[in-house]
Design a protein around this motif. Structure first.
Motif, PDB file in Angstrom:
ATOM      1  N   THR A  19       0.818  -1.215   0.000  1.00 16.06           N
ATOM      2  CA  THR A  19       0.000   0.000   0.000  1.00 16.06           C
ATOM      3  C   THR A  19       0.844   1.254   0.000  1.00 16.06           C
ATOM      4  OG1 THR A  19      -0.101   0.030   2.416  1.00 16.06           O
ATOM      5  CG2 THR A  19      -1.869  -1.134   1.253  1.00 16.06           C
ATOM      6  N   THR A  20       0.169   2.348  -0.248  1.00 15.33           N
ATOM      7  CA  THR A  20       0.741   3.673  -0.053  1.00 15.33           C
ATOM      8  C   THR A  20      -0.124   4.444   0.926  1.00 15.33           C
ATOM      9  OG1 THR A  20       1.332   5.780  -1.113  1.00 15.33           O
ATOM     10  CG2 THR A  20      -0.526   4.603  -2.053  1.00 15.33           C
ATOM     11  N   SER A  21       0.513   5.294   1.707  1.00 14.26           N
ATOM     12  CA  SER A  21      -0.167   6.385   2.428  1.00 14.26           C
ATOM     13  C   SER A  21      -1.076   5.966   3.563  1.00 14.26           C
ATOM     14  CB  SER A  21      -0.954   7.254   1.430  1.00 14.26           C
ATOM     15  OG  SER A  21      -0.110   7.750   0.419  1.00 14.26           O
ATOM     16  N   ILE A  22      -0.937   4.746   4.097  1.00 13.16           N
ATOM     17  CA  ILE A  22      -1.592   4.461   5.369  1.00 13.16           C
ATOM     18  C   ILE A  22      -0.771   5.198   6.433  1.00 13.16           C
ATOM     19  CG2 ILE A  22      -2.402   2.706   6.966  1.00 13.16           C
ATOM     20  CD1 ILE A  22      -3.651   2.447   4.212  1.00 13.16           C
ATOM     21  N   PRO A  23      -1.367   6.118   7.175  1.00 18.01           N
ATOM     22  CA  PRO A  23      -0.562   6.951   8.091  1.00 18.01           C
ATOM     23  C   PRO A  23       0.146   6.119   9.156  1.00 18.01           C
ATOM     24  CG  PRO A  23      -2.811   7.792   7.884  1.00 18.01           C
ATOM     25  CD  PRO A  23      -2.805   6.439   7.253  1.00 18.01           C
ATOM     26  N   GLU A  24       1.308   6.607   9.548  1.00 21.89           N
ATOM     27  CA  GLU A  24       1.968   5.979  10.685  1.00 21.89           C
ATOM     28  C   GLU A  24       1.102   6.119  11.938  1.00 21.89           C
ATOM     29  OE1 GLU A  24       6.013   7.138  11.238  1.00 21.89           O
ATOM     30  OE2 GLU A  24       6.543   6.782   9.142  1.00 21.89           O
ATOM     31  N   TYR A  25       0.353   7.206  11.991  1.00 21.35           N
ATOM     32  CA  TYR A  25      -0.653   7.362  13.027  1.00 21.35           C
ATOM     33  C   TYR A  25      -1.464   8.627  12.760  1.00 21.35           C
ATOM     34  CZ  TYR A  25      -3.070   7.983  17.461  1.00 21.35           C
ATOM     35  OH  TYR A  25      -4.038   8.148  18.409  1.00 21.35           O
ATOM     36  N   GLY A  26      -2.774   8.512  12.806  1.00 20.13           N
ATOM     37  CA  GLY A  26      -3.672   9.656  12.801  1.00 20.13           C
ATOM     38  C   GLY A  26      -3.314  10.738  11.804  1.00 20.13           C
ATOM     39  N   GLU A  27      -3.322  11.974  12.277  1.00 16.44           N
ATOM     40  CA  GLU A  27      -3.054  13.135  11.432  1.00 16.44           C
ATOM     41  C   GLU A  27      -1.580  13.523  11.454  1.00 16.44           C
ATOM     42  OE1 GLU A  27      -5.735  16.368  12.160  1.00 16.44           O
ATOM     43  OE2 GLU A  27      -7.422  15.033  12.548  1.00 16.44           O
ATOM     44  N   SER A  28      -0.717  12.537  11.548  1.00 17.95           N
ATOM     45  CA  SER A  28       0.720  12.799  11.656  1.00 17.95           C
ATOM     46  C   SER A  28       1.313  13.384  10.385  1.00 17.95           C
ATOM     47  CB  SER A  28       1.462  11.504  12.008  1.00 17.95           C
ATOM     48  OG  SER A  28       1.335  10.553  10.958  1.00 17.95           O
TER      49      SER A  28
ATOM     50  N   LEU B 248      13.022  -1.680 -12.159  1.00 16.29           N
ATOM     51  CA  LEU B 248      14.354  -1.065 -12.091  1.00 16.29           C
ATOM     52  C   LEU B 248      14.320   0.442 -12.305  1.00 16.29           C
ATOM     53  CD1 LEU B 248      16.423  -3.693 -14.145  1.00 16.29           C
ATOM     54  CD2 LEU B 248      16.173  -3.565 -11.662  1.00 16.29           C
ATOM     55  N   GLU B 249      13.144   1.062 -12.236  1.00 18.78           N
ATOM     56  CA  GLU B 249      13.072   2.518 -12.404  1.00 18.78           C
ATOM     57  C   GLU B 249      13.903   3.210 -11.327  1.00 18.78           C
ATOM     58  OE1 GLU B 249       9.344   0.679 -14.069  1.00 18.78           O
ATOM     59  OE2 GLU B 249      10.427   0.549 -12.149  1.00 18.78           O
ATOM     60  N   ARG B 250      14.708   4.171 -11.750  1.00 16.97           N
ATOM     61  CA  ARG B 250      15.558   4.909 -10.816  1.00 16.97           C
ATOM     62  C   ARG B 250      14.921   6.215 -10.356  1.00 16.97           C
ATOM     63  NH1 ARG B 250      20.994   3.154 -10.698  1.00 16.97           N
ATOM     64  NH2 ARG B 250      21.256   1.256 -11.953  1.00 16.97           N
ATOM     65  N   GLN B 251      13.931   6.676 -11.087  1.00 10.69           N
ATOM     66  CA  GLN B 251      13.270   7.932 -10.740  1.00 10.69           C
ATOM     67  C   GLN B 251      11.810   7.640 -10.426  1.00 10.69           C
ATOM     68  OE1 GLN B 251      14.138  11.161 -13.404  1.00 10.69           O
ATOM     69  NE2 GLN B 251      12.344  12.357 -12.773  1.00 10.69           N
ATOM     70  N   VAL B 252      11.431   7.812  -9.162  1.00 11.61           N
ATOM     71  CA  VAL B 252      10.052   7.572  -8.718  1.00 11.61           C
ATOM     72  C   VAL B 252       9.587   8.810  -7.957  1.00 11.61           C
ATOM     73  CG1 VAL B 252      10.123   5.048  -8.727  1.00 11.61           C
ATOM     74  CG2 VAL B 252      10.970   6.267  -6.727  1.00 11.61           C
ATOM     75  N   ASP B 253       9.406   9.877  -8.702  1.00 16.11           N
ATOM     76  CA  ASP B 253       9.124  11.177  -8.105  1.00 16.11           C
ATOM     77  C   ASP B 253       7.886  11.133  -7.224  1.00 16.11           C
ATOM     78  OD1 ASP B 253      11.305  12.423  -9.303  1.00 16.11           O
ATOM     79  OD2 ASP B 253      10.190  12.846 -11.137  1.00 16.11           O
ATOM     80  N   GLU B 254       7.974  11.821  -6.105  1.00 14.73           N
ATOM     81  CA  GLU B 254       6.885  11.860  -5.133  1.00 14.73           C
ATOM     82  C   GLU B 254       5.942  13.016  -5.438  1.00 14.73           C
ATOM     83  OE1 GLU B 254       6.726  12.961  -0.455  1.00 14.73           O
ATOM     84  OE2 GLU B 254       8.031  11.261  -0.983  1.00 14.73           O
ATOM     85  N   GLU B 255       4.648  12.728  -5.421  1.00 15.09           N
ATOM     86  CA  GLU B 255       3.657  13.776  -5.620  1.00 15.09           C
ATOM     87  C   GLU B 255       2.408  13.472  -4.814  1.00 15.09           C
ATOM     88  OE1 GLU B 255       1.341  13.042  -9.623  1.00 15.09           O
ATOM     89  OE2 GLU B 255       3.478  12.696 -10.003  1.00 15.09           O
TER      90      GLU B 255
ATOM     91  N   ASN C  30       8.166   8.177  -4.129  1.00 15.47           N
ATOM     92  CA  ASN C  30       8.833   8.392  -2.847  1.00 15.47           C
ATOM     93  C   ASN C  30      10.146   9.129  -3.062  1.00 15.47           C
ATOM     94  OD1 ASN C  30      10.241   7.997  -0.277  1.00 15.47           O
ATOM     95  ND2 ASN C  30       8.570   6.572   0.177  1.00 15.47           N
ATOM     96  N   ALA C  31      10.210  10.348  -2.505  1.00 13.66           N
ATOM     97  CA  ALA C  31      11.385  11.204  -2.707  1.00 13.66           C
ATOM     98  C   ALA C  31      12.638  10.653  -2.051  1.00 13.66           C
ATOM     99  CB  ALA C  31      11.090  12.615  -2.182  1.00 13.66           C
ATOM    100  N   ALA C  32      12.497   9.613  -1.228  1.00 11.21           N
ATOM    101  CA  ALA C  32      13.685   9.038  -0.595  1.00 11.21           C
ATOM    102  C   ALA C  32      14.663   8.478  -1.619  1.00 11.21           C
ATOM    103  CB  ALA C  32      13.273   7.952   0.391  1.00 11.21           C
ATOM    104  N   TYR C  33      14.205   8.271  -2.853  1.00  8.37           N
ATOM    105  CA  TYR C  33      15.135   7.743  -3.860  1.00  8.37           C
ATOM    106  C   TYR C  33      16.260   8.723  -4.147  1.00  8.37           C
ATOM    107  CZ  TYR C  33      13.706  10.615  -7.915  1.00  8.37           C
ATOM    108  OH  TYR C  33      13.493  11.642  -8.799  1.00  8.37           O
ATOM    109  N   THR C  34      16.038  10.004  -3.828  1.00  6.87           N
ATOM    110  CA  THR C  34      17.066  11.021  -4.068  1.00  6.87           C
ATOM    111  C   THR C  34      18.062  11.115  -2.922  1.00  6.87           C
ATOM    112  OG1 THR C  34      15.770  12.809  -3.053  1.00  6.87           O
ATOM    113  CG2 THR C  34      15.398  12.372  -5.395  1.00  6.87           C
ATOM    114  N   GLN C  35      17.777  10.459  -1.812  1.00  2.00           N
ATOM    115  CA  GLN C  35      18.630  10.570  -0.636  1.00  2.00           C
ATOM    116  C   GLN C  35      19.898   9.728  -0.772  1.00  2.00           C
ATOM    117  OE1 GLN C  35      16.292   9.402   2.754  1.00  2.00           O
ATOM    118  NE2 GLN C  35      15.221  11.369   2.877  1.00  2.00           N
ATOM    119  N   VAL C  36      20.888  10.102   0.003  1.00  2.00           N
ATOM    120  CA  VAL C  36      22.057   9.257   0.205  1.00  2.00           C
ATOM    121  C   VAL C  36      21.803   8.429   1.459  1.00  2.00           C
ATOM    122  CG1 VAL C  36      24.514   9.207   0.757  1.00  2.00           C
ATOM    123  CG2 VAL C  36      23.637  10.861  -0.915  1.00  2.00           C
ATOM    124  N   GLN C  37      21.775   7.110   1.312  1.00  2.00           N
ATOM    125  CA  GLN C  37      21.620   6.188   2.434  1.00  2.00           C
ATOM    126  C   GLN C  37      22.698   5.128   2.285  1.00  2.00           C
ATOM    127  OE1 GLN C  37      17.595   4.716   2.934  1.00  2.00           O
ATOM    128  NE2 GLN C  37      16.699   6.672   2.292  1.00  2.00           N
TER     129      GLN C  37
END
Length: 610
Positions: free
Chosen positions: A261-270, A327-334, A352-359
């Protein structure tokens, strides 16, 4: 061409549902869907698990009806739901006020045929009367464009075609098409089958095909389960977890989603609503390791193909944290304005914009995922020097980045640091490369990677340790704690009985533990302080407690987690520690992995009982 079905269907007789995560999962490693307790399909994406949700009721809040595929019994009284034993086939029994009963069987076909696994993009629903003369209404209300559009339809003798943007899906059935098209209740006096999937003609009658698919799919799953190396205790927990993990793999490419899924909140109106329908290198490592533990190594083999393609597309070995299933490298968040969100708690996000992060932990995650391929003689094709050479590119990145700032495994969006866990995983990359080199009798490269690993380990033990707190800390030179520190013995950088880890465990329990649940961290992040315990972290605590000899403490925590599972034994990302309610994306592979590991650690041994 016909008008959209909603223009013709009558208003529903039941009130709008109050959504919960009491959901079942059906799938076949190509298609997947979520079914609520009353037998309505409320989530399904196509043409892949990260595609457009053609059934999106789960995120439709309290807006007008639609986005689901419901089968409702008139004068509904109650429902019962279970999986057929050792399968991914879901049974829902509906009973009306007069005691009439019907049964729904939901599944996605999966079986061996003509030397391959048959796993079409589609699902099958079967309805049959169990007692009396039940009447039911079948409402088929897909959407496209993330809930924005009601599809136009075309009708055939025994099918309805749904024009869903760039894709066309077909429902074929032996039920009267007129009843389905107009949403009319009808008597369930015989078995009916509904085959939903690609816009193709069936090769045989719908009911005959559905029965054949049902038998073959049941046989497939029962045979698959038969070869799992399950523990003596908690077998039902492990089997359901293993099947669920299998359903989160996209077998065509080898990618594994973090959740369906996408977008099930971690909790309430967080506001913590993220799209988890992508392949995180970190999450996939945990999934592969759990299935390997059970002897289900084929997922690792398929994932090896996936990451090999990723590595081949990165000549210098740099890895972003996540990729699309193709294998898509760009999954822009909107933001998705057309869906209000789970219980209208948005925003809904795609991408998910996390694809742009350094991890920097990804290098270790990939190499740890694949290491077994060099040692496991059961595999038809084992890892060799060519694969090792490709992995060395990742190792060089790990050796270069272990002491560089990153967003960390918690994916902080507005700050960076040298995170201890990222450094530990860089160490793991170099350590495992040394072990692989030894296995391949490559002595010079073994010495090279051992020297790199030793250098990194020395730096972590010095810079990741806080003398004042007498604990390892989240980041070099910092004071905050996070649950990933509990993974240090599991990864192998330090023994569990080392005094430094024992004091770190004590500190984590003091600052992060709430009853029998563990927060990932308590320091405020981009959205404030976390409000739910991250279930995977509680499993990391169980693992640590077992390793230091506190098995009874671990058992008590595990028993409470088992009580937080939904009625089908599934877990989401987190749990509210005060209410015990599940929150976050579902089903979460991290959490299902934890069930497997904890059960394996805490079970009695077969030889001690038999």
């Amino acid at each position: 061409m016909n008008a959209p079905l909603e223009a013709l269907a009558p208003a529903g007789t039941a009130s709008l549902p109050s959504h919960s995560l009491d959901l079942g999962v059906i799938g076949n490693a190509a298609a997947a869907a979520l079914v609520d307790r009353n037998g309505s399909i409320v989530w399904m994406c196509a043409p892949r698990m990260d595609g457009d949700p053609v059934f999106c009721r789960l995120l439709a809040g309290t807006q007008a009806e639609g986005g689901d595929w419901s089968i409702t019994i008139e004068d509904f009284a109650h429902s019962e739901q279970r999986y057929l034993r050792n399968t991914a086939i879901l049974e829902t029994i509906l009973t009306d006020g007069a005691g009439n009963r019907l049964r729904i069987l939901d599944f996605a076909p999966r079986f061996k045929e003509l030397g391959r696994i048959f796993r079409p993009l589609g699902i099958v629903r079967m309805i049959e009367p169990l007692e009396g003369t039940p009447r039911a209404r079948v409402l088929m209300r897909p959407r496209h464009g993330y809930g924005a559009h009601v599809p136009e339809t075309t009708r055939g003798t025994n099918h309805i075609r749904f024009l869903l943007g760039e894709q066309v899906l077909r429902l074929t059935t032996n039920a009267p098409i007129d009843y389905i098209e107009h949403g009319r209740a009808f008597l369930i006096d015989r078995p009916y089958a509904f085959v939903f999937g690609a816009d193709e003609r069936l090769s045989e009658a719908p009911l005959q095909m559905a029965r054949g698919f049902l038998d073959k799919t049941a046989d497939y799953w029962r045979n698959w389960v038969r070869y799992l190396s399950v523990p003596l205790d908690y077998q039902d927990v492990v089997i359901r977890s293993a099947i669920t993990l299998k359903l989160c793999a996209h077998e065509e490419t080898g990618g594994i989603v973090a959740a369906l899924t996408t977008s099930i909140p971690e909790y309430g109106e967080s506001g913590r609503t993220w799209d988890y329908r992508f392949c995180w290198l970190r999450d996939s490592y945990f999934t592969v390791s759990a299935l390997n533990l059970l002897g289900a190594t084929r997922t690792m083999e398929e994932y090896l193909s996936y990451v090999s393609n990723i590595a081949a597309g990165s000549p210098d070995g740099y890895l972003q944290p996540l990729f699309g299933l193709g294998l898509e490298r760009q999954v822009d968040e909107e933001m998705v304005p057309t869906l209000p969100g789970y219980r209208s708690l948005g925003p809904v996000r795609r991408g998910n914009a996390a694809y742009t992060q350094v991890q920097n932990d990804g290098y270790g995650s990939v190499i740890l995922s694949i290491t077994q391929a060099f040692f496991d003689e059961r595999l038809p094709t084992m890892g060799g020097e060519a694969l090792f050479t490709r992995l060395e590119r990742l190792g060089r990145q790990a050796a270069m980045r272990w002491n560089q700032p990153d967003a960390g495994l918690w994916e902080f969006r507005t700050r960076g640091a040298v995170h201890t866990h990222s450094a530990v995983m860089c160490w793991a990359a170099c350590d495992r490369l040394a072990k692989i080199a030894a296995r391949l009798a490559l002595s010079e490269r073994e010495a090279q990677w051992r020297a790199e690993a030793d250098l990194i380990r020395e730096g972590i033990l010095e810079q990741g340790w806080n003398k004042e707190l007498q604990s390892f800390v989240s980041s070099f030179g910092g004071r905050d704690l996070d649950a990933s520190l509990l993974l240090m013995p599991q990864v192998g950088i330090i023994p569990a009985h080392d005094p430094r880890f024992l004091s770190t465990l004590e500190a984590c329990e003091k600052h992060l533990r709430f009853g029998n649940h563990l927060y990932r961290y308590r320091a405020p992040d981009d959205f404030g302080e976390p409000e739910t315990a991250f279930t995977a972290c509680t499993f990391w605590l169980i693992d640590a407690l077992v390793r230091v000899g506190r098995r009874e403490d671990a058992r008590q925590i595990f028993a409470e987690i088992l009580r937080t599972r939904n009625h089908l034994g599934l877990l989401s990302e987190g749990v509210h520690v005060e209410t015990g309610e599940l929150w976050g994306n579902f089903p979460q592979t991290y959490s299902m992995v934890g069930l497997v590991h904890a059960a394996m650690h805490l079970s009695r041994r077969w030889e001690d009982v038999l």
